[in-house]
Write a protein that holds these residues in place. Structure first.
Motif, PDB file in Angstrom:
ATOM      1  N   MET A 131      -1.006   8.690   3.794  1.00 43.45           N
ATOM      2  CA  MET A 131      -2.618   8.318   4.001  1.00 43.45           C
ATOM      3  C   MET A 131      -2.828   8.374   2.728  1.00 43.45           C
ATOM      4  N   THR A 132      -3.309   9.452   1.874  1.00 44.17           N
ATOM      5  CA  THR A 132      -4.094   9.620   0.718  1.00 44.17           C
ATOM      6  C   THR A 132      -3.294   8.470  -0.287  1.00 44.17           C
ATOM      7  N   ASP A 133      -1.932   8.228  -0.235  1.00 46.27           N
ATOM      8  CA  ASP A 133      -1.581   7.428  -1.284  1.00 46.27           C
ATOM      9  C   ASP A 133      -1.828   5.906  -0.917  1.00 46.27           C
ATOM     10  N   GLY A 134      -2.162   5.640   0.362  1.00 44.41           N
ATOM     11  CA  GLY A 134      -2.610   4.406   0.955  1.00 44.41           C
ATOM     12  C   GLY A 134      -3.842   4.200   0.132  1.00 44.41           C
ATOM     13  N   ILE A 135      -4.800   5.159   0.361  1.00 46.78           N
ATOM     14  CA  ILE A 135      -6.181   4.745   0.068  1.00 46.78           C
ATOM     15  C   ILE A 135      -6.519   4.861  -1.599  1.00 46.78           C
ATOM     16  N   PRO A 168      -5.945  -3.012   4.009  1.00 44.39           N
ATOM     17  CA  PRO A 168      -5.702  -2.010   4.920  1.00 44.39           C
ATOM     18  C   PRO A 168      -5.653  -2.339   6.428  1.00 44.39           C
ATOM     19  N   VAL A 169      -6.567  -3.225   6.625  1.00 47.01           N
ATOM     20  CA  VAL A 169      -6.697  -3.492   8.056  1.00 47.01           C
ATOM     21  C   VAL A 169      -5.648  -4.453   8.428  1.00 47.01           C
ATOM     22  N   PHE A 170      -4.918  -5.268   7.677  1.00 48.92           N
ATOM     23  CA  PHE A 170      -3.945  -6.105   7.786  1.00 48.92           C
ATOM     24  C   PHE A 170      -2.625  -5.198   8.032  1.00 48.92           C
ATOM     25  N   GLN A 171      -2.589  -4.331   7.096  1.00 41.97           N
ATOM     26  CA  GLN A 171      -1.280  -3.400   7.218  1.00 41.97           C
ATOM     27  C   GLN A 171      -1.457  -2.428   8.255  1.00 41.97           C
ATOM     28  N   PHE A 172      -2.558  -2.116   9.027  1.00 42.85           N
ATOM     29  CA  PHE A 172      -2.452  -1.512  10.137  1.00 42.85           C
ATOM     30  C   PHE A 172      -2.346  -1.970  11.181  1.00 42.85           C
TER      31      PHE A 172
END
Length: 105
Positions: free
Chosen positions: A1-5, A50-54
């Protein structure tokens, strides 16, 4: 999660570095509004990534891009085939078409 942010923040930072570089290298201010418009569209995509990935929309977007690229390559292949056919048709039929026809100015 932190890597994604962290990756998302890194992408946004790279975008702004790219934006400032492009704006500084413009030779004229006449193109400034167009560059800002397209860079704004790109910023929207970067922020929404991130919205697209989620939601899984990223895979659908990639599939649309792949489909569009496939259509472009198919179009190019058909244009090449048409050009070759036209060349062979002109080479074979040119003498027959011009034979016996008079053209008046």
């Amino acid at each position: 999660m932190t890597d994604g942010i962290y990756s998302w923040i890194q992408n946004v930072a790279c975008f702004f570095v790219l934006l400032s570089a492009v704006m500084n290298f413009l030779p004229d201010n006449s193109y400034k509004k167009y560059v800002q418009f397209y860079m704004g569209l790109l910023l929207i995509l970067v922020i929404l990534s991130p919205v697209f990935q989620f939601t899984g929309l990223e895979n659908e977007i990639y599939s649309f891009f792949r489909e569009f690229q496939a259509l472009e390559t198919e179009k190019e292949e058909w244009q090449e085939r048409a050009g070759k056919w036209e060349e062979t048709w002109n080479a074979e039929g040119e003498e027959e078409i011009l034979k016996g026809q008079e053209v008046s100015p």
